[in-house]
Design an enzyme around this catalytic site. Structure first.
Site, PDB file in Angstrom:
ATOM      1  N   ARG A 373      46.944  58.364   1.787  1.00 36.38           N
ATOM      2  CA  ARG A 373      45.893  58.845   2.687  1.00 36.38           C
ATOM      3  C   ARG A 373      45.669  60.326   2.417  1.00 36.38           C
ATOM      4  O   ARG A 373      46.509  60.989   1.814  1.00 36.38           O
ATOM      5  CB  ARG A 373      46.305  58.637   4.146  1.00 36.38           C
ATOM      6  CG  ARG A 373      47.528  59.448   4.516  1.00 36.38           C
ATOM      7  CD  ARG A 373      47.943  59.247   5.953  1.00 36.38           C
ATOM      8  NE  ARG A 373      49.293  59.764   6.140  1.00 36.38           N
ATOM      9  CZ  ARG A 373      50.192  59.256   6.975  1.00 36.38           C
ATOM     10  NH1 ARG A 373      49.899  58.219   7.696  1.00 36.38           N
ATOM     11  NH2 ARG A 373      51.382  59.790   7.084  1.00 36.38           N
ATOM     12  N   HIS A 491      59.142  63.961  11.156  1.00 33.70           N
ATOM     13  CA  HIS A 491      58.134  63.909  12.215  1.00 33.70           C
ATOM     14  C   HIS A 491      57.746  65.312  12.672  1.00 33.70           C
ATOM     15  O   HIS A 491      56.570  65.658  12.762  1.00 33.70           O
ATOM     16  CB  HIS A 491      58.666  63.091  13.387  1.00 33.70           C
ATOM     17  CG  HIS A 491      57.721  63.009  14.542  1.00 33.70           C
ATOM     18  ND1 HIS A 491      57.789  63.874  15.611  1.00 33.70           N
ATOM     19  CD2 HIS A 491      56.666  62.199  14.769  1.00 33.70           C
ATOM     20  CE1 HIS A 491      56.820  63.583  16.458  1.00 33.70           C
ATOM     21  NE2 HIS A 491      56.126  62.565  15.971  1.00 33.70           N
ATOM     22  N   SER A 799      18.689  87.300  24.399  1.00 32.45           N
ATOM     23  CA  SER A 799      20.055  86.908  24.076  1.00 32.45           C
ATOM     24  C   SER A 799      20.533  85.990  25.189  1.00 32.45           C
ATOM     25  O   SER A 799      20.557  86.388  26.354  1.00 32.45           O
ATOM     26  CB  SER A 799      20.949  88.144  23.969  1.00 32.45           C
ATOM     27  OG  SER A 799      22.283  87.729  23.782  1.00 32.45           O
ATOM     28  N   CYS A 866      25.147  85.263  23.143  1.00 35.12           N
ATOM     29  CA  CYS A 866      26.427  85.927  23.281  1.00 35.12           C
ATOM     30  C   CYS A 866      27.199  85.144  24.336  1.00 35.12           C
ATOM     31  O   CYS A 866      26.630  84.416  25.123  1.00 35.12           O
ATOM     32  CB  CYS A 866      26.264  87.383  23.673  1.00 35.12           C
ATOM     33  SG  CYS A 866      25.352  87.639  25.189  1.00 35.12           S
TER      34      CYS A 866
HETATM   35  P1  ADP Z   1      53.554  55.015   9.653  1.00 33.30           P
HETATM   36  O1  ADP Z   1      52.136  54.701   9.927  1.00 33.30           O
HETATM   37  O2  ADP Z   1      54.308  55.486  10.829  1.00 33.30           O
HETATM   38  O3  ADP Z   1      53.708  55.867   8.437  1.00 33.30           O
HETATM   39  P2  ADP Z   1      54.113  52.737   8.039  1.00 33.30           P
HETATM   40  O4  ADP Z   1      53.430  51.480   8.387  1.00 33.30           O
HETATM   41  O5  ADP Z   1      53.541  53.494   6.915  1.00 33.30           O
HETATM   42  O6  ADP Z   1      54.242  53.635   9.335  1.00 33.30           O
HETATM   43  O7  ADP Z   1      55.617  52.364   7.740  1.00 33.30           O
HETATM   44  C1  ADP Z   1      56.607  53.331   7.657  1.00 33.30           C
HETATM   45  C2  ADP Z   1      57.450  53.105   6.458  1.00 33.30           C
HETATM   46  O8  ADP Z   1      57.977  51.783   6.456  1.00 33.30           O
HETATM   47  C3  ADP Z   1      56.727  53.201   5.152  1.00 33.30           C
HETATM   48  O9  ADP Z   1      56.584  54.507   4.721  1.00 33.30           O
HETATM   49  C4  ADP Z   1      57.638  52.424   4.234  1.00 33.30           C
HETATM   50  O10 ADP Z   1      58.648  53.252   3.769  1.00 33.30           O
HETATM   51  C5  ADP Z   1      58.181  51.375   5.123  1.00 33.30           C
HETATM   52  N1  ADP Z   1      57.476  50.123   4.857  1.00 33.30           N
HETATM   53  C6  ADP Z   1      56.352  49.658   5.424  1.00 33.30           C
HETATM   54  N2  ADP Z   1      55.978  48.499   4.879  1.00 33.30           N
HETATM   55  C7  ADP Z   1      56.900  48.215   3.957  1.00 33.30           C
HETATM   56  C8  ADP Z   1      57.074  47.160   3.020  1.00 33.30           C
HETATM   57  N3  ADP Z   1      56.202  46.171   2.957  1.00 33.30           N
HETATM   58  N4  ADP Z   1      58.124  47.219   2.203  1.00 33.30           N
HETATM   59  C9  ADP Z   1      58.998  48.256   2.268  1.00 33.30           C
HETATM   60  N5  ADP Z   1      58.909  49.262   3.098  1.00 33.30           N
HETATM   61  C10 ADP Z   1      57.857  49.259   3.929  1.00 33.30           C
HETATM   62 MG    MG Z   2      53.180  55.484   6.696  1.00 34.06          MG
END
Ligand code: ADP
Ligand code: MG
Ligand code: MG
Length: 908
Positions: A373, A491, A799, A866
């Site tokens: 993202r 976090h 103004s 202003c």
């Molecule tokens: P957030 O939106 O809080 O980042 P995610 O959905 O991205 O949560 O999930 C957090 C973490 O869980 C991911 O970064 C990944 O490391 C792990 N994860 C999610 N899906 C999978 C998957 N299919 N296989 C392995 N790890 C996963």
């Molecule tokens: Mg994530």
């Protein structure tokens, strides 16, 4: 919507139905997972349940939505089974799933992910046999129960000190075994954890942990939908202006495993530095770990790149040999994977043309991408990345301008520690420079207390072991955040950068004792309420309070401003009452003064005495005597302003506030005043009583003062003209604009204009030279806007005083609105505080009308604004559309207004 609508979209190597431009429907995560599949990047197969299903769920509840989506979900699972060659719910070759939320806009940590779904007492054996790894299977199972227990079964801590009941059990077991890390626990320990977790859930919730994988899956899906409306998600949306109506998508995806041993890992990375914006691939990972371990700050993660690792070691004061042995980078540890990751990262950044925040997992030497993202970043990083991507030819000028949110520029203008004060300060601890900035404050250990203290006006630093989404509100009011655990992607770090808040994370020397409410650093105890200072750019923690100094516009920031000026149409002036303010605003790019409040000059030092003499005078001649003392002082003030703004317009407003503001209201100060001025206390009290008004904002103020006491206007006008001529004699290009406040009729304006013109002629005759000037008016009463054509015939500029105009149009006293505005905002009466962002549909109509009427009688009449709104990006966009010539705002908001004006001109 009907039962045949499509709610489920597949992604995988065999078939992908979504794409990046489907974010509204699939959420950011789902849309980008599909896009990565399209780009040929390795992503575990899965499917996305659309945000429309969430909206249906919110409106209609479970049963009807189950009927709508059940068949499509079954089909989705079958698709994943086929792609992965495993079977959901199977005892020997089980397919495990992750269930992940994902809204349109990224909301980090807002809605919890469930990993390893599909495990039960049989499947765990199958998984162990298939992987030939018992420890891994039980580790996965205990993680699943932990996450599911929390998110779906709603198991909560019993007290705020407990934090996470599962972690308490883990810590107890680790203590019993005499080990430090989760990874030190063996298969039988993990088996024991599974049993204990299940008992805990049964004891606290009264329900058994579900053994049927399908029941698990549906429970998780509903929980994600419900989590859209949980408290912390709501808070995040409030803080970030995300509509409550959007809904979240659910991503169901095949699991890949980072906890399969030493050739497996999980991590997160950024294609550029989210703190500084430097074009440097960086990130963190943990070997033999799963999912949230990195973000949650459970262990101190390792750096992805070698360079990053060396920089980290320097900050953490870890020697190179120790670093290479205990904290090697991914680049050293798994060079081939690193190269591949670098390739994915470059591909993604080039594709999305923005800094990417990626999540990945390595399963026994194979790299899988789990998310990408556009990364959150600080204001400074926002500017640098936009300008460098422009330079690198990745984006064009307009895109670069649009990449920066004007409000975030605030962070670059904010104070930094005064280098002099810093030179003598010795850090007491060092952590990671998680989010830049300088902050001093009093220690608090709980987010709700941070809120309570901040409400009392205290500066607080939130100190935590690590932060979690529950801490959001407390984080948003703290001056800075310090955590003992967690890396650059923890976090605390991610959220702090998003808020532009100073943060030091993972300061290992800090030992937090939540129960005792103390932190210990190297044997020194610090209690709640003690002062500390954080430098978020270096990761340093200091004892006590360190003084700060102002920042400057330079480098990429300067270039961004220059670029803004090429696109904007609106001029940006400043509100300034002193030469220092004027000079600062000028250095921030203000092209003139849009509002000088002359009354501010009346308060300082000796002046207030002369002002009070004037107020106490019995007649005009007494007032004139006092005003004669003020004349040279005012003239000096104006000379300073003209000098600071040579060649640029300086708009001076005549005296505006009611006179009672200049006399003390309390007895003690009145006695002092009586003694100072050699008048009786009785006389002062009598005058104060006379000046008392029931509704001062609508009382004897603005041009009403000048109409009652023309000699005040005379003195101010004379000071302006004499100052102008004096400065011109020194070679300064003087552009004076004189502004009459609070006019409602043309006649009011004319009465004041006659006085000013008479003084001008007198001064010009005395000096034998003429100073050109403009004579205009504020438009700040609704009546003035309504009759702007008749006023425009006599006034040379307008103004808009949008503060008063808002107050009078809405009938909201600015000084009392705080009592009910929160309720009004909560109930959606107004979407935003109308004193912060202009009420476009109401007050805005008056502005538009007055502009039109003014121009109809005086084509090309100069119109500006202003007041607070001049520095609010949304208001600036409105003023651009309304055809104004300039906005004027406080010096610190000048750069914000310049960028907002450019964005308005290119039509954001
Ligand atoms: P957030 O939106 O809080 O980042 P995610 O959905 O991205 O949560 O999930 C957090 C973490 O869980 C991911 O970064 C990944 O490391 C792990 N994860 C999610 N899906 C999978 C998957 N299919 N296989 C392995 N790890 C996963
Ligand atoms: Mg994530
Ligand atoms: Mg006003």
């Amino acid at each position: 919507m009907n039962a045949s609508s499509k709610f489920v979209y597949l992604f995988g190597s065999g078939r992908t139905e979504g794409s990046a431009d489907m974010k509204n429907l699939l959420g950011g995560k789902g849309a980008n997972l599909a896009e990565m599949c399209r780009l040929g990047i390795a992503v575990p197969s899965g499917f996305t349940i659309s945000t429309e299903a969430c909206t249906e769920f919110t409106q209609r509840g479970r049963t009807p939505v189950l009927a709508l989506i059940e068949a499509q979900v079954l089909h989705g699972v079958a698709f994943v089974e086929a792609e992965m060659g495993r079977k959901f719910g199977d005892a020997t070759n089980p397919l495990l799933l992750s269930v992940r939320s994902g809204a349109r806009a990224s909301m980090p940590g807002m809605m919890d992910t469930i990993l390893n779904l599909g495990l039960n007492d049989q499947a765990v054996l199958g998984l162990a046999a298939k992987a030939n790894n018992e420890r891994f299977a039980w580790d996965s199972y205990r993680r699943f129960i932990q996450m599911y227990g929390d998110v779906v079964m709603n198991l909560k801590p019993s007290s705020k000190e407990e934090h996470d009941p599962f972690e308490v059990i883990i810590d107890m077991l680790k203590e019993k075994r005499g080990v430090q890390l989760d990874t030190d626990l063996d298969a039988s320990d993990l088996k024991e954890l599974v049993q204990r977790f299940k008992s805990l859930i049964r004891a606290r919730t009264g329900h058994d942990f579900p053994t049927d994988p399908w029941e698990q899956l549906w429970g998780a899906i509903w929980a994600v939908f419900e989590s859209w409306n949980n408290e912390r998600a709501k808070i995040y949306r409030e803080l970030n202006d995300i509509p409550q109506s959007w809904g979240t998508a659910v991503n169901v995806q095949a699991m890949v495993f980072g906890n399969l041993g030493d050739h497996s890992a999980t991590g997160v990375a950024f294609s550029r530095d989210a703190g500084t914006g430097e074009d440097l691939f960086n990130g963190e990972f943990l070997v033999n770990a799963q999912g949230e371990d990195v973000v949650a700050g459970v262990r101190t993660p390792q750096q992805v790149s070698l360079l990053g690792s060396r920089r980290w070691a320097e900050l953490a004061q870890v020697a190179e040999a120790e670093r290479a042995r205990s904290f090697p980078s991914l680049e050293e540890l798994m060079p081939d994977i690193y190269t591949q990751l670098l390739h994915f990262e470059t591909t993604l950044e080039n594709h999305f043309k923005d800094m990417q925040d990626i999540e990945f997992t390595i399963q026994e030497g194979k790299l899988w991408m789990l998310q990408t993202r556009n990364g959150k970043r600080t204001g400074a990083a926002m500017v640098r990345i936009a300008m460098e991507m422009l330079q690198q030819g990745m984006i064009d000028e307009k895109t670069a301008l649009q990449r920066v949110s004007p409000d975030r520029l605030n962070e670059l203008l904010h104070p930094i520690f005064d280098p002099k004060a810093l030179a003598s300060a010795v850090p007491i601890a060092r952590g990671l420079p998680a989010s830049p900035g300088a902050a001093s404050g009093q220690i608090v250990f709980f987010a709700d207390e941070a809120e309570a203290w901040a409400k009392k006006g205290k500066a607080v630093i939130l100190v935590r072991q690590e932060t979690s989404p529950e801490d959001l509100r407390g984080m948003s009011v703290a001056k800075g955040i310090l955590t003992a655990r967690g890396g650059m992607t923890s976090h605390a770090a991610v959220v702090a950068r998003g808020m532009g808040k100073c943060c030091v994370s993972g300061a290992g020397a800090v030992h937090v004792d939540m129960k005792a409410r103390t932190m210990t650093i190297g044997g020194m105890d610090y209690a709640e309420g003690d002062w500390i200072s954080l430098n978020g750019s270096t990761g340093e923690v200091f004892e006590g309070k360190i003084t700060t100094k102002n920042a400057e516009l330079s480098g990429d920031f300067g270039r961004l401003m220059a670029l803004s000026d090429r696109y904007k149409r609106l001029e940006v002036r400043t509100n300034a009452d002193t030469p220092e303010e004027a000079r600062m605003a000028h250095s921030f790019g203000a092209t003139g003064i849009g509002l000088c409040r002359t009354e501010h000059m009346f308060f300082e030092g000796e002046r207030i005495v002369a002002v009070r003499e004037m107020i106490l005078a019995d007649d005009e001649s007494g007032r004139r005597k006092a005003l004669a003392k003020l004349l040279p002082i005012q003239r000096g003030d104006f000379e300073g302003l003209f000098a600071a703004m040579s060649g640029l317009p300086v708009t001076i407003r005549l005296l505006d506030p009611p006179l009672h503001e200049f006399v003390p209201q309390d007895d003690a100060s009145q006695r002092v005043m009586a003694a100072d001025m050699h008048v009786s206390l009785g006389k002062i009290k009598m005058r104060v009583d006379e000046l008392h008004e029931f509704n001062p904002m609508m009382g004897h103020r603005g041009c009403r003062l000048g109409i009652s006491y023309p000699e005040i206007t005379e003195m101010q006008a004379r000071a302006i003209f004499e100052a102008g001529l004096n400065m011109r004699a020194k070679g300064i290009d003087v552009k004076a604009e004189i502004m009459v406040p609070l006019v409602g009729t043309a006649r009011e304006f004319n009465l004041q204009a006659a006085v000013i013109r008479r003084v001008a002629d007198a001064v010009f005759a005395e000096r034998g030279e003429v100073l050109p000037y403009l004579l205009g008016t504020m438009i700040e009463t609704p009546r003035a806007a309504l009759v702007a054509d008749s006023i425009g015939k006599v006034a040379e500029f307008f103004s808009f005083g949008t503060n008063d105009l808002t107050q009078m149009t809405l009938g909201f006293s600015r000084d009392d609105a705080a009592k009910f505005l929160p309720d009004y905002l909560k109930n959606g009466v107004y979407e935003q505080d109308p004193f912060r962002s202009i009420d476009q549909t109401g007050v805005g109509m008056l502005v538009q009308m007055a502009v039109q009427k003014g121009r109809s009688v005086r084509p090309g009449i100069e119109v500006g604004v202003c007041g607070e709104h001049g520095g609010d990006p949304a208001s600036v966009a409105f003023f651009h559309r309304a055809g104004l010539d300039y906005v004027s705002c406080s010096p610190y908001r000048v750069p914000i207004a310049r960028l907002a004006a450019a964005q308005a001109a290119i039509g954001v």
